[in-house]
Design a protein around this motif. Structure first.
Motif, PDB file in Angstrom:
ATOM      1  N   UNK A 119     -32.806  -5.102 -19.428  1.00 33.40           N
ATOM      2  CA  UNK A 119     -31.415  -4.821 -19.216  1.00 33.40           C
ATOM      3  C   UNK A 119     -31.108  -6.211 -18.292  1.00 33.40           C
ATOM      4  N   UNK A 120     -30.202  -7.161 -18.624  1.00 33.10           N
ATOM      5  CA  UNK A 120     -30.067  -8.428 -17.804  1.00 33.10           C
ATOM      6  C   UNK A 120     -28.336  -8.508 -17.547  1.00 33.10           C
ATOM      7  N   UNK A 121     -27.993  -8.388 -16.454  1.00 32.85           N
ATOM      8  CA  UNK A 121     -26.556  -8.636 -15.743  1.00 32.85           C
ATOM      9  C   UNK A 121     -26.586  -9.951 -15.087  1.00 32.85           C
ATOM     10  N   UNK A 122     -25.407 -10.623 -15.448  1.00 31.90           N
ATOM     11  CA  UNK A 122     -25.453 -11.936 -14.788  1.00 31.90           C
ATOM     12  C   UNK A 122     -23.695 -12.129 -14.385  1.00 31.90           C
ATOM     13  N   UNK A 123     -23.377 -12.780 -13.281  1.00 37.78           N
ATOM     14  CA  UNK A 123     -22.104 -12.925 -12.875  1.00 37.78           C
ATOM     15  C   UNK A 123     -22.249 -14.706 -12.494  1.00 37.78           C
ATOM     16  N   UNK A 158     -22.797 -16.278 -25.630  1.00 33.78           N
ATOM     17  CA  UNK A 158     -21.796 -15.496 -26.125  1.00 33.78           C
ATOM     18  C   UNK A 158     -21.965 -13.999 -25.388  1.00 33.78           C
ATOM     19  N   UNK A 159     -20.698 -13.383 -25.343  1.00 32.16           N
ATOM     20  CA  UNK A 159     -20.602 -11.918 -24.721  1.00 32.16           C
ATOM     21  C   UNK A 159     -20.091 -11.884 -23.530  1.00 32.16           C
ATOM     22  N   UNK A 160     -19.714 -13.225 -22.862  1.00 39.49           N
ATOM     23  CA  UNK A 160     -19.200 -13.318 -21.557  1.00 39.49           C
ATOM     24  C   UNK A 160     -17.819 -12.598 -21.332  1.00 39.49           C
ATOM     25  N   UNK A 161     -17.601 -11.962 -20.295  1.00 38.27           N
ATOM     26  CA  UNK A 161     -16.289 -11.246 -19.882  1.00 38.27           C
ATOM     27  C   UNK A 161     -15.855 -12.049 -18.582  1.00 38.27           C
ATOM     28  N   UNK A 162     -14.730 -12.594 -19.086  1.00 36.27           N
ATOM     29  CA  UNK A 162     -13.941 -13.294 -18.062  1.00 36.27           C
ATOM     30  C   UNK A 162     -13.158 -12.828 -17.078  1.00 36.27           C
ATOM     31  N   UNK A 163     -13.221 -12.832 -15.747  1.00 38.77           N
ATOM     32  CA  UNK A 163     -12.325 -12.097 -14.750  1.00 38.77           C
ATOM     33  C   UNK A 163     -10.963 -12.634 -14.749  1.00 38.77           C
ATOM     34  N   UNK A 164      -9.743 -11.705 -14.233  1.00 45.79           N
ATOM     35  CA  UNK A 164      -8.621 -12.363 -14.301  1.00 45.79           C
ATOM     36  C   UNK A 164      -8.436 -13.744 -13.489  1.00 45.79           C
ATOM     37  N   UNK A 165      -7.324 -14.441 -13.824  1.00 47.80           N
ATOM     38  CA  UNK A 165      -7.538 -15.715 -13.108  1.00 47.80           C
ATOM     39  C   UNK A 165      -7.185 -15.530 -11.598  1.00 47.80           C
ATOM     40  N   UNK A 196     -17.077  -8.525  -7.064  1.00 48.67           N
ATOM     41  CA  UNK A 196     -16.862  -9.389  -8.427  1.00 48.67           C
ATOM     42  C   UNK A 196     -16.350  -8.407  -9.399  1.00 48.67           C
ATOM     43  N   UNK A 197     -16.247  -9.070 -10.704  1.00 46.50           N
ATOM     44  CA  UNK A 197     -15.690  -8.518 -11.979  1.00 46.50           C
ATOM     45  C   UNK A 197     -16.512  -8.421 -12.910  1.00 46.50           C
ATOM     46  N   UNK A 198     -17.041  -7.272 -13.413  1.00 45.22           N
ATOM     47  CA  UNK A 198     -16.965  -5.864 -12.979  1.00 45.22           C
ATOM     48  C   UNK A 198     -17.828  -5.888 -11.833  1.00 45.22           C
ATOM     49  N   UNK A 199     -17.574  -4.666 -10.860  1.00 45.42           N
ATOM     50  CA  UNK A 199     -18.457  -4.704  -9.576  1.00 45.42           C
ATOM     51  C   UNK A 199     -19.819  -4.899  -9.693  1.00 45.42           C
ATOM     52  N   UNK A 200     -20.385  -5.528  -8.593  1.00 45.67           N
ATOM     53  CA  UNK A 200     -21.822  -5.613  -8.590  1.00 45.67           C
ATOM     54  C   UNK A 200     -22.407  -4.881  -7.398  1.00 45.67           C
TER      55      UNK A 200
END
Length: 455
Positions: A175-179, A199-206, A409-413
């Motif tokens: 499993x790999x998580x990255x911010x 691909x698959x990146x989740x963008x935090x609110x502006x 961070x978003x989501x929390x780390x």
């Protein structure tokens, strides 16, 4: 939800027992950890004391990664550049507190990056150390154009990367998580576009306090990259012409453990600095003047290795850009002036690198800026006009990703972050293990830089 390990650092302000502190200060980390093991079994500890011991243990784990050089190795680095540099000169630098060192295993160890900081000082340049090439006339021409026109604007495109260090991945299905930090919606920035990303990146609110793009995938997908473009505008403010409102707001004036604390030392220092000042602008200027003329630049280890950053900067007179910013923010808040953090990148037409600075609020003008690191550099080289510029103003060579210090961070780390307080280059977790220091491979590439109106 998993406990946020990084929240434990806030309880460092509670302190640790004296015997643990003595062992820690002596660099006897094995003995300190044995004592911590014993203390953690005792029910008499308050929760804050328990947390402080866990946080100190994490600090001790990291310190040897940064303080790696013996005296002989430090001297050898100096002599590799200046062959006739003597051991006595090295000892004189240590005595003057110009070299950062700590006890590790009861022996002095020097910060691995100490040599580069010496290039920032004219006396060391005269001794034979190559100067830092960032001190150029181009910066002064840019600031002069900004003052003349009232603003400068640039469009910047960057590509950021985060990956495990080479050879670290043994299972591509791990499993790999990255911010990765990306531009935030703020006063300076607009037209933010994500041009390309893994691909698959989740963008935090502006408006996220520390804005990121996040992936949760497998190690086979690493490295993760993002390419973004944004417009950055720096408006010039004549600080001598400001007329503040008679009533100022009270937000962003509170303490924030563990690094923004209103200690007796800092309260007394602030009272001395602002004595005789009339109004918030004069007070903020006096604080900026104090920090930029009494604090010198020195590289720091990861901030996760540091305690009470603002007070220790005031006591030592040394720090890097973020350390100076925290001292400015803390003193402003003690004086009742709203102040907060900004950070991300400093981006020139040639390259990009990490940088931190501060904001302070003056009604009715809103948020203004203070770059104490650049102000201190200008003072060091006798450039008073440049030093004055960075009180109230910046330049358009910024990428703002973070608008709060010590934010999630978003989501929390919730794992121990590489930097629990800031996020300039990215964070990652591989198969449940957070990646720190040399285990984390990050980078930022300048793709394009265009001045809106060349100067």
């Amino acid at each position: 939800m998993k406990q946020d390990c990084n929240a434990l650092f806030a309880d460092l302000a509670a302190g640790v027992p004296a015997d643990v502190r003595r062992l820690y200060d002596a660099g006897d980390f094995d003995a300190a950890n044995r004592r911590i093991d014993c203390l953690l079994t005792q029910t008499r500890l308050p929760e804050s004391g328990h947390n402080a011991l866990l946080a100190l243990r994490e600090i001790m784990r990291r310190i040897p990664q940064y303080y790696t050089l013996t005296r002989e190795q430090a001297l050898a680095q100096m002599q590799a550049e200046v062959p006739d540099f003597t051991a006595e000169e090295l000892d004189a630098l240590v005595a003057a507190d110009r070299l950062d060192w700590r006890y590790v295993n009861r022996e002095p160890r020097y910060l691995d990056r100490f040599l580069n900081a010496l290039r920032l000082y004219p006396d060391m340049n005269a001794r034979g150390f190559a100067p830092d090439p960032s001190e150029t006339e181009n910066r002064d021409r840019m600031l002069a154009a900004m003052r003349e026109r009232g603003e400068l604007t640039a469009q910047i495109t960057l590509k950021a990367t985060v990956a495990p260090a080479p050879g670290l991945v043994t299972d591509p299905n791990a499993e790999w998580e990255a911010w990765l930090p990306i531009p935030a919606d703020c006063e300076q920035q607009s037209g933010i576009e994500i041009l390309d990303a893994t691909p698959g990146g989740r963008i935090a609110p502006a408006d996220a306090p520390q804005r990121t793009i996040y992936w949760k995938t497998t190690a086979a997908q690493a490295p993760c990259t993002v390419t973004y473009r944004y417009r950055v505008r720096a408006e010039y403010h004549d600080m001598d012409a400001l007329v503040p409102d008679p009533v100022q707001p009270g937000f962003f004036t509170r303490e924030q453990a563990p690094h923004i604390l209103f200690t007796p030392w800092l309260r007394a220092l602030c009272a001395r600095i602002i004595a005789g000042c009339d109004g918030p602008v004069e007070k903020a200027r006096a604080i900026y003047d104090y920090v930029t003329t009494n604090t010198n630049y020195r590289y720091q280890p990861a901030y996760a290795c540091l305690e009470n950053i603002s007070e220790n900067c005031a006591k030592s007179g040394w720090g890097d850009c973020g350390v100076m910013s925290l001292l400015f923010i803390t003193l402003c808040r003690i004086a009742g002036i709203p102040a907060r953090w900004q950070s991300g990148l400093y981006v020139t037409p040639k390259e990009a690198g990490c940088h931190d600075w501060a904001q302070f609020y003056i009604a009715p003008y809103g948020w203004l800026w203070a770059d104490c690191s650049f102000g201190s550099s200008a003072h060091r080289f006798g450039c008073e006009e440049r030093r004055r510029h960075f009180f109230g103003n910046l330049d358009p060579l910024r990428m703002v990703a973070n608008r709060e210090f010590y934010a999630q961070l978003t989501p929390p780390d919730n794992a121990w972050r590489n930097d629990p307080y800031d996020n300039q280059m990215g964070e990652a977790v591989l198969n449940g293990t957070p990646l720190h220091h040399e285990a984390l491979d990050t980078g930022v590439e300048l793709v394009a830089f265009t001045w809106e109106t060349p100067f």
